[in-house]
Design a protein around this motif. Sequence first.
Motif, mmCIF file in Angstrom:
data_model
loop_
_atom_site.group_PDB
_atom_site.id
_atom_site.type_symbol
_atom_site.label_atom_id
_atom_site.label_comp_id
_atom_site.label_asym_id
_atom_site.label_seq_id
_atom_site.Cartn_x
_atom_site.Cartn_y
_atom_site.Cartn_z
ATOM 1 N N ALA A 4 0.820 -1.206 0.000
ATOM 2 C CA ALA A 4 0.000 0.000 0.000
ATOM 3 C C ALA A 4 0.854 1.257 0.000
ATOM 4 N N LEU A 5 0.212 2.370 -0.402
ATOM 5 C CA LEU A 5 0.803 3.711 -0.348
ATOM 6 C C LEU A 5 -0.073 4.573 0.558
ATOM 7 N N PHE A 6 0.559 5.353 1.450
ATOM 8 C CA PHE A 6 -0.181 6.219 2.359
ATOM 9 C C PHE A 6 0.496 7.576 2.461
ATOM 10 N N ILE A 7 -0.311 8.602 2.706
ATOM 11 C CA ILE A 7 0.199 9.890 3.149
ATOM 12 C C ILE A 7 -0.187 9.999 4.609
ATOM 13 N N VAL A 8 0.812 10.210 5.469
ATOM 14 C CA VAL A 8 0.571 10.208 6.906
ATOM 15 C C VAL A 8 1.288 11.379 7.570
ATOM 16 N N LYS A 9 0.858 11.674 8.799
ATOM 17 C CA LYS A 9 1.460 12.724 9.610
ATOM 18 C C LYS A 9 2.062 12.079 10.854
ATOM 19 N N VAL A 10 3.309 12.394 11.161
ATOM 20 C CA VAL A 10 3.982 11.845 12.336
ATOM 21 C C VAL A 10 3.407 12.527 13.574
ATOM 22 N N VAL A 11 2.899 11.728 14.545
ATOM 23 C CA VAL A 11 2.268 12.315 15.725
ATOM 24 C C VAL A 11 3.056 12.097 17.009
ATOM 25 N N LYS A 57 17.430 11.306 10.942
ATOM 26 C CA LYS A 57 18.239 12.436 10.501
ATOM 27 C C LYS A 57 17.393 13.605 9.978
ATOM 28 N N TYR A 58 16.317 13.312 9.219
ATOM 29 C CA TYR A 58 15.619 14.352 8.485
ATOM 30 C C TYR A 58 14.205 14.684 8.954
ATOM 31 N N TYR A 59 13.539 13.798 9.667
ATOM 32 C CA TYR A 59 12.122 13.998 9.970
ATOM 33 C C TYR A 59 11.886 14.183 11.463
ATOM 34 N N LYS A 60 10.746 14.814 11.774
ATOM 35 C CA LYS A 60 10.375 15.059 13.165
ATOM 36 C C LYS A 60 8.849 14.982 13.291
ATOM 37 N N VAL A 61 8.366 15.153 14.511
ATOM 38 C CA VAL A 61 6.926 15.147 14.765
ATOM 39 C C VAL A 61 6.282 16.297 13.998
ATOM 40 N N GLN A 62 5.083 16.073 13.475
ATOM 41 C CA GLN A 62 4.282 17.008 12.678
ATOM 42 C C GLN A 62 4.671 17.039 11.200
ATOM 43 N N ASP A 63 5.660 16.247 10.770
ATOM 44 C CA ASP A 63 6.006 16.159 9.355
ATOM 45 C C ASP A 63 5.038 15.216 8.640
ATOM 46 N N TYR A 64 4.831 15.469 7.350
ATOM 47 C CA TYR A 64 4.011 14.600 6.517
ATOM 48 C C TYR A 64 4.925 13.731 5.664
ATOM 49 N N LEU A 65 4.540 12.465 5.515
ATOM 50 C CA LEU A 65 5.339 11.503 4.768
ATOM 51 C C LEU A 65 4.481 10.767 3.765
ATOM 52 N N LEU A 66 5.080 10.413 2.656
ATOM 53 C CA LEU A 66 4.483 9.486 1.701
ATOM 54 C C LEU A 66 5.231 8.181 1.894
#
Length: 93
Positions: A4-11, A57-66
């Motif tokens: 699957a493919l998802f767009i999600v937000k890190v919480v 290294k690059y991502y944090k909480v509140q970032d959106y990811l594919l």
Amino acid sequence: MNHALFIVKVVKPPIHLMFKDYETIEIKVEFPISRQKNSKNEIILLLWGDHREDFLKYYKVQDYLLIEGIVTLNVNNKKINVTVKKLYPFLLV
């Protein structure tokens, strides 16, 4: 196959796990918009290897990811896990 493919937000920040000789991280994410009031919109991402290092290294909480990965269901806890195969940043303006 459960691909699957998802767009999600890190919480939440990642939780570090150890499986035998492999270091992994577990990240709680949610879908940006839930379609139904009673629908479950949180899933857990499992990352290891280069994806784990890139996330730290690059991502944090509140970032959106594919994310692209394999979906599994933990019947005991009623949680959805996704083993990440590919990870991309996603911008919502």
